[in-house]
Enzyme design. Sequence first.
Site, PDB file in Angstrom:
ATOM      1  N   GLY A  65       4.089   3.577   5.959  1.00  0.00           N
ATOM      2  CA  GLY A  65       4.966   3.091   4.906  1.00  0.00           C
ATOM      3  C   GLY A  65       5.997   2.141   5.483  1.00  0.00           C
ATOM      4  N   GLY A 120       1.942   6.479   6.158  1.00  0.00           N
ATOM      5  CA  GLY A 120       1.576   6.159   4.787  1.00  0.00           C
ATOM      6  C   GLY A 120       0.132   5.749   4.621  1.00  0.00           C
ATOM      7  CD  GLU A 143       4.649  10.712   9.970  1.00  0.00           C
ATOM      8  OE1 GLU A 143       3.988   9.983   9.215  1.00  0.00           O
ATOM      9  OE2 GLU A 143       4.114  11.482  10.806  1.00  0.00           O
ATOM     10  CG  ASP A 151       5.707  11.422   4.728  1.00  0.00           C
ATOM     11  OD1 ASP A 151       5.019  10.952   5.652  1.00  0.00           O
ATOM     12  OD2 ASP A 151       6.383  10.698   3.953  1.00  0.00           O
TER      13      ASP A 151
END
Length: 361
Positions: A65, A120, A143, A151
């Site tokens: 992302g 992402g 992350e 996530d």
Amino acid sequence: MSDEITFETRGPLGLITLTRPKALNALTLEMIRLMHPQLDSWAEDDSIKAVAIRGAGDRAFCAGGDVRAVWSAGQDGEHSPGKRGHLAGDFFREEYLLNRRIHTFEKPYVALIDGIVMGGGVGLSIHGDIRLGGERSLFAMPETAIGLFPDVGGSYFLPRLPLGAGLGLYLALTGNRLKAVDCLTAGIATHLIGDAEEEAIISALEAADWSLGLAGGEAALLPLTQTEPPAGSLEPQLAAIKQCFTGKASVESVIEALEALGNDWAKETLETLSKRSPTSLKVAFEQLRQGAALDFDDCMIMEYRLSQAAMRPGSDFYEGIRAVLVDKDHAPLWNPDSLAGVTSQDVGSWFAPLGDNDLSF
């Protein structure tokens, strides 16, 4: 038409192309807002039998992302968890809703994950039915190196990897990278396509007998897939990963197991963990512990709470992005700077409900 993402039809196939090759096809809020309604439209279109997604260029499917944009928006110091109209709230909310849309998509969904697939980009692929690993595939959930947590559904799929929750925890905490063959071993990829030409793959999907459902797509791809892949580097470490990461009560107990093992792999893994955000390590551990017992929707609700906690002023996220993506000194000053400094109350605060601002479906 956006210059970041395109949509086309190839016979019965809906084809999505991420078109930010210079940015490694990093996912932006605009891309999310265009892709979600397109999936809704194709789900209702009887002429579309399956959907495929790919990344433009030869380097990445999607490298993650656009967290730098979120970081930049957060520099104003404003923080209202889940606030609408603020990038820190909107990006994660809409990204997670897109992840859920892929997870629940009514038709076969195929991801061509040749190249870098991280963060992402994992969310755009792992929840699909067929994930085609090319010779350049490089997977990671990195992350914890930037003060975040794994996530985009990591709390759901990582504890459920075919080789066990220990492997999922290893990937979550270390952020270590898997090449193509290891992606297949781990269950990240469902098939290997080696150096098969992308257009040949798209053509095969276009010509597939989708009246057979997913089996029709798999049959069409069979001539292009590697049925006897070469050995990878992950398999020899699986026993050690299971020994050190399965059934542990805390991050500290993982570290104790690695110290007790004491071989070169264990020492390298300890070195890797020593560079990660201590807060992120403890949050990710608890995230996967809880995620193993939650359904997909509850995992995403939990992750949204975590994302908003990560955006709090002074969090390790801002320091992690500074160190890795902005100044690029790769020397983050984590706060706290040790596992001992991260209390159970600190971790628990990340999981607090957001009331009316919680993620809803």
